[in-house]
Design a protein around this motif. Structure first.
Motif, short mmCIF file in Angstrom:
data_model
loop_
_atom_site.label_atom_id
_atom_site.label_comp_id
_atom_site.label_asym_id
_atom_site.label_seq_id
_atom_site.Cartn_x
_atom_site.Cartn_y
_atom_site.Cartn_z
N MET A 1 0.82 -1.21 0.00
CA MET A 1 0.00 0.00 0.00
C MET A 1 0.85 1.26 0.00
N ARG B 1 -11.28 5.64 -3.68
CA ARG B 1 -10.50 4.50 -3.18
C ARG B 1 -10.72 4.32 -1.68
N TRP B 2 -10.78 5.41 -0.95
CA TRP B 2 -11.01 5.34 0.49
C TRP B 2 -12.37 4.73 0.81
N LEU C 1 -10.50 1.02 0.98
CA LEU C 1 -9.68 1.11 2.19
C LEU C 1 -10.52 1.04 3.47
N LEU D 1 -7.59 -4.14 0.67
CA LEU D 1 -6.43 -3.29 0.93
C LEU D 1 -5.36 -3.38 -0.14
#
Length: 761
Positions: A612, A676-677, A681, A722
């Motif tokens: 990551m 993306r968050w 994530l 992740l």
């Protein structure tokens, strides 16, 4: 260090308490014994007890025990420490009322229980008339409710300790009696007197007589009848259970008589004489004490004796004023034959005339006499095992009904009524109507000499109540063996050896919910279906690694894919070896599987965090190798430790977060993107956090198979969220960023955000 300081303070406080106790009670004139503070643990099986010991000297009238429990740190919750105290051997305890195996001999002498809180408050216990020798104390804490399982360091680690102080009240004025000769005793101004004596070896009974009671004046001697005297005879200690009491004042005869059967051998017996104060104007009087003892005949070497109709055994009478021959024969003592080099694996056997061990103990038992032999249990070598006894009737063509008794008693020779009832011993009985073997088991036998006596009786098969003389002498085979555990703990346990302080003992480690000394209590046992389900859940839940492995290969995270595959493989076979003792499959040593499982787990976390992070490719390669070495050292040092878990995760998290913050500051835009968050994530972090919470706060021994399987699923599925979409090509990365920025400044038609996001992912 804090714990050592608290124990030091504890010992100082106990010393002050002892000084105050001894000063307040001047009767305590014996030595003071302090034990080292011993850690105590929650009790699940006997392996969890902490053993301490104190020594009680002869002539001890009372034993004062001071217990104090402590905790470190002191903010730990209050716990109750249970202490069992037993003379001669390790206490046989049953805190949770588990059922004992069949044929277990559970009668223990002088077993006492005390409850000690862990609040540094002294608990005082008094044992009146303790038997001399070693007393053992077994301390532990009871468990209530489900036992929480957590990673070491995530919850408060509390340690509890127990300290025992013993003070003996020793009687100084004790007079010795020699039972071989009659003795005259004077009672004057002192109203009572205490004597002690020991009976010789092989004595099975003796008569105690008080006669010739007279009062003395200046010129005259007057016979007293009855004799104004009270007698108390205690065997083995000053105040034993079953003491003999005799009031000579009630006997309107000149002789006061008492018959004692099966007296203790090699132990002091105490005779307390008290004058009857109701007799007035009696300044001084005297009386004679006389013993007449009866011994077993002891040939020079006797192992096997055969009898038939024409053979009779002639006993050599022991002609003496005090000793007479009883109707019993004592054979040679059994020798100890050790089968293996490990402790508690021995057999006690007769020896042949060339002093070799006999393969079997076979003995003819006449109905006219009692046959007796003995063996010795050593203090350190034998007391931690289980003594197994067996008796089998041998068919030698008996045409009568026959029964044979075998009585085992410690420090006493069973004789007559003591043999048939065997009140304080272990009784086995077989007869000619069946050929079954009668067995008995003594866990943690007390050290000392144990005597075995045999007696037979013949009767008419049609009329059992009609006792007859035996036409042929009955024969039996008996066994006396010392084993590590009860029948090797059966099908639901394993026998293990443990050390507590300086003491070694064996006990059963039960599994599948079975309990007890022999793992024979199945009241809370798991079914085979539950055991199989537990194994399947804990092993096959690791298959949730497969999506993460596939995704890592698809996105060219080959190193990460190898780490995930390594973790899945060893976690699967670790739990296949660990989850159930019934359904167990171990491909290699258990410790190797455990180390590899923990190594793979933390290495997977490390690899995901580095994947990551936005760092140069060469730096990532170096961190990969650094992580492998660092985690391997930590796992080998303490795989269950808190710092060994936190440090690798924190270092990896700092590297990832630092690279993200650097990108955010340099390019002044959210990184990773909001999309993306939200989509990847946050769900990945929530899965990981949920797994950690369940693992650290919810997992117990009872729900382990469900919660730990859930942990496997949440952690492995979080990898799917992740793991970045594709592996970043960090080579030439700076040049690509520079080209995008230059293009933007030249007002080319480039969608800056789209190109930058594509570059970052």
């Amino acid at each position: 260090m804090t714990f050592l300081i608290s124990i030091t303070i504890l010992c100082v406080l106990l010393q002050n308490i002892i000084r105050n106790t001894v000063h307040a009670d001047t009767l305590y004139t014996g030595e003071v014994q302090w034990s080292v503070a011993e850690n105590v643990h929650p009790y699940s099986e006997y392996k969890d007890v902490s053993l301490l010991s104190v020594y009680v000297p002869p002539n001890t009238e009372r034993l004062l025990l001071l217990f104090r429990g402590a905790s470190d740190p002191t903010s730990c919750g209050l716990k109750n420490i249970t202490v069992y105290v037993q003379h001669g051997g390790f206490p046989v305890i049953n805190p949770y009322n588990e059922s004992f195996p069949d044929d277990f001999h559970l009668k223990r002498s002088s077993l006492k229980q005390f409850d000690v809180p862990s609040d540094n408050v002294t608990i005082r216990g008094v044992i009146a008339g303790p038997q001399p020798g070693t007393w053992y104390a077994a301390g532990f804490m009871r468990k209530f409710g489900n036992t929480h399982l957590s990673q070491k360091g995530f919850s408060k680690q509390c340690a509890y300790a127990l300290t025992v102080v013993a003070v003996n009240q020793v009687v100084d004025e004790v007079w010795d009696l020699a039972i071989e000769d009659s003795q005259t005793v004077y009672l004057g101004t002192n109203t009572e007197r205490l004597f002690r004596f020991q009976v010789p070896d092989d004595v099975v009974t003796y008569d105690f007589t008080v006669d010739k009671c007279v009062v003395h004046t200046v010129n005259k001697t007057t016979v007293l009848s009855p004799c104004p005297l009270y007698l108390t005879l205690s065997e083995g200690s000053l105040q034993s259970e079953g003491s003999y009491h005799l009031n000579c004042s009630e006997h309107n005869i000149t002789t006061c008589h008492l018959e004692v059967g099966s007296p203790p051998i090699g132990k002091w017996s105490f005779l307390k004489l008290v004058r009857d104060l109701h007799v007035e104007n009696l300044q001084e009087f005297s009386f004679r004490i006389k013993f007449t003892s009866y011994e077993c005949d002891k040939p020079e070497l006797l192992t096997h004796i055969e009898f038939n109709n024409s053979t009779h055994l002639n006993l050599t009478a022991y002609t003496s004023n005090t000793h007479n021959t009883a109707a019993c024969i004592i054979a040679s003592a059994l020798g100890k034959f050790t089968f293996e080099s490990i402790l508690f694996t021995s057999a006690f056997l007769f020896h042949n005339f060339d002093l070799r061990p006999s393969p079997e103990n076979e003995l003819f038992v006449p109905d006219e006499f009692t046959m007796t032999t003995s063996f010795r249990i050593m203090n350190a070598e034998d007391t931690g095992g289980t003594l197994e006894l067996g008796l089998t009737f041998l068919d030698v063509g008996m045409f009568q009904g026959t029964a044979v008794w075998m009585c085992l008693m410690k420090d006493r020779i069973p004789y007559k009524a003591f043999l048939k009832t065997c009140t304080n011993g272990v009784l086995l009985k077989v007869n000619s109507s069946d050929n079954q073997t009668d067995v008995a088991y003594i866990p943690y036998p007390e050290a000392g000499v144990w005597y075995i006596a045999f007696k037979s009786v013949c009767f008419n098969p049609k009329h059992i109540e009609n006792v007859e003389n035996c036409n042929k002498t009955p024969a039996v085979r008996f066994s006396v063996t010392l084993a590590p555990c009860f029948r090797k703990c059966g099908s639901y346990g394993k026998c293990s050896q443990f050390i507590s302080g300086i003491y070694v003992f064996t006990t059963c480690e039960c599994y599948a919910g079975w309990r007890g000394y022999g793992c024979t209590d199945g009241s809370q046992a798991n079914s085979l279906t539950i055991e199989l389900l537990s194994t399947l859940l804990l092993t096959f839940s690791n298959l949730f690694f497969i999506p993460g492995i596939y995704l890592a290969v698809r996105r060219h995270f080959y190193v990460e894919a190898v780490a995930f595959l390594f973790n899945m493989f060893f976690s699967t076979f670790y739990h296949a070896c660990d989850s159930s003792e019934i359904y167990q499959f171990c491909i290699m040593k258990y410790d190797t599987l455990g180390f590899s499982d923990f190594l793979g787990s933390f290495l997977s976390f490390w690899m995901v965090l580095l994947a990551m992070a936005k760092i140069p490719h060469k730096v990532r390669q170096g961190l990969h190798m650094f992580g492998v070495l660092m985690i391997a050292v930590f796992m080998n040092y303490d795989r269950h430790g808190s710092w060994e878990t936190i440090v690798p995760l924190c270092v990896g998290g700092i590297i990832t977060a630092g690279s993200w913050i650097f990108r955010i500051i340099r390019f002044r835009t959210l990184f990773p993107s909001k999309k993306r968050w939200l989509k990847f994530l946050l769900p990945g972090f929530l899965l990981s956090i949920t797994g950690v919470v369940v693992f650290s706060a919810v997992e117990t021994e009872e729900n382990y198979m469900y919660t730990h399987s859930f942990w496997h699923m949440t952690i492995t599925l979080s990898i799917v969220f992740l793991l970045p979409p594709r592996k970043s090509q960090t080579k030439g990365h700076s040049h690509m960023v520079r080209d995008i920025l230059v293009s933007k400044r030249r007002h080319k038609k480039v969608h800056f955000t789209r190109d930058y996001v594509r570059l970052c992912f």
